[in-house]
Write a protein that holds these residues in place. Structure first.
Motif, mmCIF file in Angstrom:
data_model
loop_
_atom_site.group_PDB
_atom_site.id
_atom_site.type_symbol
_atom_site.label_atom_id
_atom_site.label_comp_id
_atom_site.label_asym_id
_atom_site.label_seq_id
_atom_site.Cartn_x
_atom_site.Cartn_y
_atom_site.Cartn_z
ATOM 1 N N ARG A 1 1.572 3.408 2.251
ATOM 2 C CA ARG A 1 2.548 3.574 3.406
ATOM 3 C C ARG A 1 3.324 2.333 3.467
ATOM 4 O O ARG A 1 4.353 2.523 4.320
ATOM 5 N N CYS A 2 3.264 1.281 2.823
ATOM 6 C CA CYS A 2 4.385 0.414 2.725
ATOM 7 C C CYS A 2 5.700 1.021 1.958
ATOM 8 O O CYS A 2 6.655 0.617 2.243
ATOM 9 N N CYS B 1 -1.715 -1.415 6.164
ATOM 10 C CA CYS B 1 -2.173 -2.583 5.851
ATOM 11 C C CYS B 1 -1.784 -3.672 6.670
ATOM 12 O O CYS B 1 -2.007 -4.773 6.732
ATOM 13 N N CYS C 1 3.676 -2.550 8.234
ATOM 14 C CA CYS C 1 3.081 -1.349 7.770
ATOM 15 C C CYS C 1 1.874 -0.912 8.663
ATOM 16 O O CYS C 1 1.255 -1.741 9.077
ATOM 17 N N CYS D 1 0.837 -1.209 0.066
ATOM 18 C CA CYS D 1 0.071 -0.062 -0.078
ATOM 19 C C CYS D 1 0.896 1.219 0.060
ATOM 20 O O CYS D 1 2.220 1.091 0.081
HETATM 21 ZN ZN LIG Z 1 0.924 -0.982 3.786
#
Ligand SMILES: [Zn+2]
Length: 265
Positions: free
Chosen positions: A176-177, A255, A252, A174
């Motif tokens: 934010r990963c 997710c 993360c 995602c």
């Molecule tokens: Zn993520």
């Protein structure tokens, strides 16, 4: 207005159906899709036109801006009259797109995206596409999409550069990963197109890449999605592909740990 009978039938998509990656079943997926596009500036305007021409028949458009003269050099769908009248982008876009497909079900929403309206604006959508130019909206979309398990595609463009990442919540990395936090307001301000410039060619290239990933998702061909954060630098003819990997240990915050910091404000 009378339309030619063949304009109502599938043959208008015949060239796309011939492309093996899509085929007739892929085209059917595109025709039945409901898509939310957030932001109708450079990237969002080209993206909307590409998707409607490709057969997407329901679009919800979200943008609170009006057309101005600096938009014309890089934004599809708008013309001099729109700039002279400072027309709201969502309404100019709806009119323009309705002329491409008279059966188009289009919902213009003249608003910014916030944590308290995203659920209503994204309700019933199969896919969310990023046409924004601000990182707070992107992190908000990421939180909502991961929480509700809705695919989305991130994209940004500035100067001659751009980047694209398709996201299938829980399956692929995602936002934010890849970017744990958004840039600071000062960093974001110093990178605005109004300050550092932007090329229409870069915007259109990024929108085409984003639309391409969107079509794969809508056609059910997710195995063909890019596993990379793709970065383009058009002026120097460079493409960089950075592996976008989801940590299997669930580190993360979004997710992995399912903390939706941006959605919760
Ligand atoms: Zn993520």
């Amino acid at each position: 207005m009378m339309l030619e009978p063949e304009s109502l039938n599938l043959p208008r998509y015949q060239r796309q159906e011939l492309f093996p990656g899509l085929g007739r079943s892929g085209q059917r997926g595109i025709l039945n899709a409901r898509v939310l596009i957030v932001g109708l500036g450079g990237v969002g305007s080209w993206l909307s036109e590409l998707l409607v021409r490709a057969g997407v028949s329901m679009l919800r458009l979200v943008d609170d801006d009006t057309v101005d003269w600096t938009n014309i050099a890089r934004q599809a769908m708008y013309d001099e009259l729109d700039a002279a009248e400072h027309s709201p982008k969502v309404y100019s876009a709806a009119e323009y797109l309705g002329r491409i497909n008279h059966n188009l079900d289009i919902e213009p929403k003249q608003t910014h995206l916030y944590e308290d309206n995203i659920a209503r604006l994204a309700d019933g959508m199969d896919l969310i596409l990023d046409g924004t130019s601000d990182w707070s909206s992107r992190f908000l979309i990421n939180d909502y999409a991961v929480k509700m398990d809705i695919p989305w595609v991130f994209a940004s463009a500035v100067r001659d550069e751009g980047q694209v990442l398709p996201i299938l919540p829980g399956k692929t990395a995602c936002l934010r990963c890849v970017f744990e936090t958004p840039p600071t307001p000062e960093e974001e301000k110093s990178e605005k197109a109004s300050r550092v410039g932007i090329l229409g060619t870069a915007v259109a290239a990024v929108a085409a890449m984003e639309a391409n990933e969107a079509l794969k998702i809508l056609a059910g061909r997710t195995e063909a999605l890019s596993p990379y954060l793709t970065k383009l630098d058009l002026w120097s003819n460079q493409v960089r592909q950075i592996p976008a990997v989801r940590d299997p240990k669930n580190t993360c915050p979004c997710c992995g740990q399912r903390r939706f910091d941006f959605l919760e404000g």
